[in-house]
Design a protein around this motif. Structure first.
Motif, PDB file in Angstrom:
ATOM      1  N   PHE A 111       0.848  -1.185   0.000  1.00  0.00           N
ATOM      2  CA  PHE A 111       0.000   0.000   0.000  1.00  0.00           C
ATOM      3  C   PHE A 111       0.888   1.242   0.000  1.00  0.00           C
ATOM      4  O   PHE A 111       1.993   1.245   0.558  1.00  0.00           O
ATOM      5  N   THR A 112       0.420   2.298  -0.632  1.00  0.00           N
ATOM      6  CA  THR A 112       1.152   3.550  -0.644  1.00  0.00           C
ATOM      7  C   THR A 112       0.200   4.686  -0.305  1.00  0.00           C
ATOM      8  O   THR A 112      -0.909   4.758  -0.834  1.00  0.00           O
ATOM      9  N   GLY A 113       0.619   5.556   0.593  1.00  0.00           N
ATOM     10  CA  GLY A 113      -0.228   6.657   1.013  1.00  0.00           C
ATOM     11  C   GLY A 113      -1.340   6.202   1.936  1.00  0.00           C
ATOM     12  O   GLY A 113      -1.596   5.001   2.087  1.00  0.00           O
ATOM     13  N   GLY A 124      -3.925 -10.929  -3.132  1.00  0.00           N
ATOM     14  CA  GLY A 124      -5.229 -10.817  -2.499  1.00  0.00           C
ATOM     15  C   GLY A 124      -5.248  -9.670  -1.509  1.00  0.00           C
ATOM     16  O   GLY A 124      -4.202  -9.206  -1.046  1.00  0.00           O
ATOM     17  N   ILE A 125      -6.457  -9.217  -1.168  1.00  0.00           N
ATOM     18  CA  ILE A 125      -6.658  -8.152  -0.191  1.00  0.00           C
ATOM     19  C   ILE A 125      -7.689  -8.642   0.819  1.00  0.00           C
ATOM     20  O   ILE A 125      -8.787  -9.056   0.444  1.00  0.00           O
ATOM     21  N   ASN A 126      -7.322  -8.596   2.106  1.00  0.00           N
ATOM     22  CA  ASN A 126      -8.220  -9.023   3.174  1.00  0.00           C
ATOM     23  C   ASN A 126      -8.678  -7.788   3.945  1.00  0.00           C
ATOM     24  O   ASN A 126      -7.863  -7.115   4.575  1.00  0.00           O
ATOM     25  N   ALA A 127      -9.978  -7.485   3.872  1.00  0.00           N
ATOM     26  CA  ALA A 127     -10.534  -6.321   4.568  1.00  0.00           C
ATOM     27  C   ALA A 127     -11.515  -6.719   5.657  1.00  0.00           C
ATOM     28  O   ALA A 127     -12.266  -5.878   6.152  1.00  0.00           O
ATOM     29  N   HIS A 128     -11.507  -8.005   6.048  1.00  0.00           N
ATOM     30  CA  HIS A 128     -12.479  -8.487   7.021  1.00  0.00           C
ATOM     31  C   HIS A 128     -12.398  -7.746   8.351  1.00  0.00           C
ATOM     32  O   HIS A 128     -13.406  -7.565   9.031  1.00  0.00           O
ATOM     33  N   SER A 129     -11.186  -7.334   8.748  1.00  0.00           N
ATOM     34  CA  SER A 129     -11.010  -6.700  10.055  1.00  0.00           C
ATOM     35  C   SER A 129     -11.043  -5.186   9.978  1.00  0.00           C
ATOM     36  O   SER A 129     -10.648  -4.513  10.927  1.00  0.00           O
ATOM     37  N   SER A 130     -11.477  -4.631   8.872  1.00  0.00           N
ATOM     38  CA  SER A 130     -11.493  -3.182   8.701  1.00  0.00           C
ATOM     39  C   SER A 130     -12.923  -2.663   8.738  1.00  0.00           C
ATOM     40  O   SER A 130     -13.875  -3.426   8.566  1.00  0.00           O
ATOM     41  N   GLY A 142      -7.720  -2.564   9.791  1.00  0.00           N
ATOM     42  CA  GLY A 142      -7.267  -2.217   8.455  1.00  0.00           C
ATOM     43  C   GLY A 142      -7.288  -3.381   7.485  1.00  0.00           C
ATOM     44  O   GLY A 142      -7.840  -4.450   7.750  1.00  0.00           O
ATOM     45  N   MET A 143      -6.634  -3.167   6.332  1.00  0.00           N
ATOM     46  CA  MET A 143      -6.589  -4.163   5.264  1.00  0.00           C
ATOM     47  C   MET A 143      -5.198  -4.774   5.197  1.00  0.00           C
ATOM     48  O   MET A 143      -4.203  -4.150   5.553  1.00  0.00           O
ATOM     49  N   THR A 144      -5.142  -6.013   4.681  1.00  0.00           N
ATOM     50  CA  THR A 144      -3.880  -6.732   4.573  1.00  0.00           C
ATOM     51  C   THR A 144      -3.765  -7.368   3.194  1.00  0.00           C
ATOM     52  O   THR A 144      -4.726  -7.965   2.699  1.00  0.00           O
ATOM     53  N   LEU A 145      -2.594  -7.237   2.596  1.00  0.00           N
ATOM     54  CA  LEU A 145      -2.298  -7.951   1.361  1.00  0.00           C
ATOM     55  C   LEU A 145      -1.869  -9.371   1.677  1.00  0.00           C
ATOM     56  O   LEU A 145      -1.245  -9.626   2.714  1.00  0.00           O
ATOM     57  N   ARG A 152       8.471  -9.219  -2.851  1.00  0.00           N
ATOM     58  CA  ARG A 152       8.701  -8.703  -1.505  1.00  0.00           C
ATOM     59  C   ARG A 152       7.623  -7.705  -1.133  1.00  0.00           C
ATOM     60  O   ARG A 152       7.252  -6.846  -1.918  1.00  0.00           O
ATOM     61  N   TRP A 153       7.111  -7.835   0.118  1.00  0.00           N
ATOM     62  CA  TRP A 153       6.173  -6.845   0.625  1.00  0.00           C
ATOM     63  C   TRP A 153       6.920  -5.571   0.975  1.00  0.00           C
ATOM     64  O   TRP A 153       8.007  -5.603   1.536  1.00  0.00           O
ATOM     65  N   THR A 154       6.334  -4.422   0.682  1.00  0.00           N
ATOM     66  CA  THR A 154       6.857  -3.149   1.168  1.00  0.00           C
ATOM     67  C   THR A 154       5.980  -2.612   2.297  1.00  0.00           C
ATOM     68  O   THR A 154       6.488  -2.226   3.341  1.00  0.00           O
ATOM     69  N   ALA A 155       4.684  -2.592   2.111  1.00  0.00           N
ATOM     70  CA  ALA A 155       3.738  -2.169   3.149  1.00  0.00           C
ATOM     71  C   ALA A 155       2.505  -3.058   3.034  1.00  0.00           C
ATOM     72  O   ALA A 155       1.529  -2.695   2.375  1.00  0.00           O
ATOM     73  N   PRO A 156       2.528  -4.251   3.638  1.00  0.00           N
ATOM     74  CA  PRO A 156       1.441  -5.209   3.424  1.00  0.00           C
ATOM     75  C   PRO A 156       0.146  -4.873   4.142  1.00  0.00           C
ATOM     76  O   PRO A 156      -0.865  -5.527   3.910  1.00  0.00           O
ATOM     77  N   THR A 157       0.138  -3.878   5.024  1.00  0.00           N
ATOM     78  CA  THR A 157      -1.084  -3.513   5.723  1.00  0.00           C
ATOM     79  C   THR A 157      -1.364  -2.027   5.554  1.00  0.00           C
ATOM     80  O   THR A 157      -0.448  -1.220   5.338  1.00  0.00           O
TER      81      THR A 157
END
Length: 414
Positions: free
Chosen positions: A192-194, A222-228, A289-292, A308-313
């Motif tokens: 994620f960016t920004g 994938g994107i997990n938004a269940h906890s957001s 929040g969301m998680t990749l 490689r993940w840079t900002a996975p959440t």
């Protein structure tokens, strides 16, 4: 032993078990039990341990009966016992979570490279095959026979889309988890960016940036938004060099996306940006929040490359006015053919949504009914209640929900 009775019990029969990945120096013994069940013993004769980390340690192969219907069939662990090199037991919850896997059965598969998985590697190879044509070095007969996903006798971009849809709509590449591999030169980076931003009470935006690695050709994630406090409504690709297809689970908690080369080319320089369109998850108590998850990228040779993940959440703030009825800004605005407006209500109540001219004349009633809590989207095609085209000018949406009243302005240009 999935809970589908004796029929499924006989459709899948274990044929082999082998060690892979970090368990390559271990030994394995196994035996098939009744039907689809298999008992496995993974061990080291020298008292070695499997290094911490993520990734496969066993590959279990099954034969699938020809009469097996298309679908996803769950696989579950049971009676698991884990030991350290001294023979002392390790609690399973410290070793792996309760995992439900699956076997996805499709009459026409997309596993072009024969690794047992249909993924972005197969899609890139299918693009090569569609561009070069059957019988070429990039599309030998052994590959072409599996590349005709839609069964029309030719291999082209329609088969690429067919394959991508099979993978995404089948719930491919899981629904959670995700590790941060070590820094690797030439790796593809994704994150994620920004900040996540709400542009209105019913519309939010998150941005994912992909930095292609050396020889990059495509990626799936994938994107997990269940906890957001939000749910995923749409995913858009902000680039013309690639093509994006996505699948969003009912409820918007999980989304899967695949970015792959179009028929016009195989790679392009520079970062790739993906926009995730959000709306409030009415009644949600999530705030994490969301998680990749499950990002896999392919190179031009249709081989897996380091990712490689840079900002996975990404933190997702509560939408403004999430606890009260709200009305969004119409879009597009101005409009010529049609426009859409959204409203959100925290629980069931009677809602009216009417359109008035600048002089106060009622043009059309779009909603006048008891509506359940949630986000609702309504389109106006620019016509009045008699079906006549409304003239160019300023119009007002008037929204009422109980004792709450909101208005929004829109311009019609013909």
């Amino acid at each position: 032993d999935p809970p589908y009775g004796s029929t499924q019990h006989l459709l899948f029969l274990p044929t082999s078990v082998e060690v892979v990945g970090r368990a390559a120096d271990f030994r394995v013994a196994w035996t098939g039990l009744s039907g689809s069940r298999v008992r496995i013993l993974l061990f080291s004769a020298a008292g070695a341990a499997i290094a911490p980390g993520r990734g496969p340690i066993l590959r279990v192969c099954y034969s699938v009966a020809s009469e097996t219907p298309e679908g996803r069939y769950p696989i579950r662990y049971s009676s698991t016992v884990i030991a350290d090199p001294k023979g002392d037991e390790i609690p399973p919850c410290l070793t792996f979570a309760e995992i439900v896997g699956s076997i996805c059965v499709a009459k026409t598969g997309c596993d072009l490279n024969g690794d047992g998985i249909s993924d972005i590697l197969d899609v890139v190879q299918l693009v090569h095959c569609a561009l070069a044509g059957p019988g070429s070095d990039a599309c030998p007969d052994s590959v072409a026979a599996k590349a005709d996903c839609n069964g029309d006798g030719v291999v082209n971009i329609r088969d690429v889309i067919c394959c991508v849809r099979k993978i995404l709509d089948g719930g491919g590449f899981g629904s959670g988890g995700g590790s941060v591999p070590p820094d690797t030169t030439g790796a593809t980076r994704i994150g994620f960016t920004g900040p996540v931003e709400w542009t209105g009470p019913a519309d939010g935006r998150a941005t994912i940036e992909i930095q292609p690695g050396d020889g990059f050709a495509g990626i799936q994630f994938g994107i997990n938004a269940h906890s957001s406090p939000a749910r995923i409504r749409e995913i858009r690709l902000l680039s013309d060099a690639y093509q994006l297809e996505s699948s969003i689970d009912p409820g918007g908690g999980i989304a899967r996306a695949m970015i792959f080369p179009s028929a016009a080319g195989l790679a392009a320089p520079g970062p790739i940006r993906v926009e995730v369109i959000l709306e409030p998850a009415i009644g949600s108590t999530g705030n994490k929040g969301m998680t990749l998850f499950a990002a896999t990228s392919a190179n031009l040779a249709a081989k897996a490359m380091a990712t490689r993940w840079t900002a996975p959440t990404a933190e997702v703030p509560q939408a403004p006015g999430a606890g009260a009825p709200s009305l969004s800004v119409p879009a597009p605005n101005p409009f010529a053919v049609g426009t859409e407006i959204a409203y959100a209500i925290p629980n069931q109540r009677h809602v009216t949504l009417r359109i008035y001219s600048a002089t106060g004349r009622l043009v059309r009633t779009l909603v006048d009914a008891a509506m359940p809590g949630g986000v609702h989207r309504v389109q106006w095609d620019g016509r009045d209640s008699a079906g006549r085209e409304a003239r160019s000018g300023i119009y007002f949406f008037k929204f009422t929900a109980g004792d709450v009243e909101r208005t929004a302005r829109v311009m019609r240009l013909r």
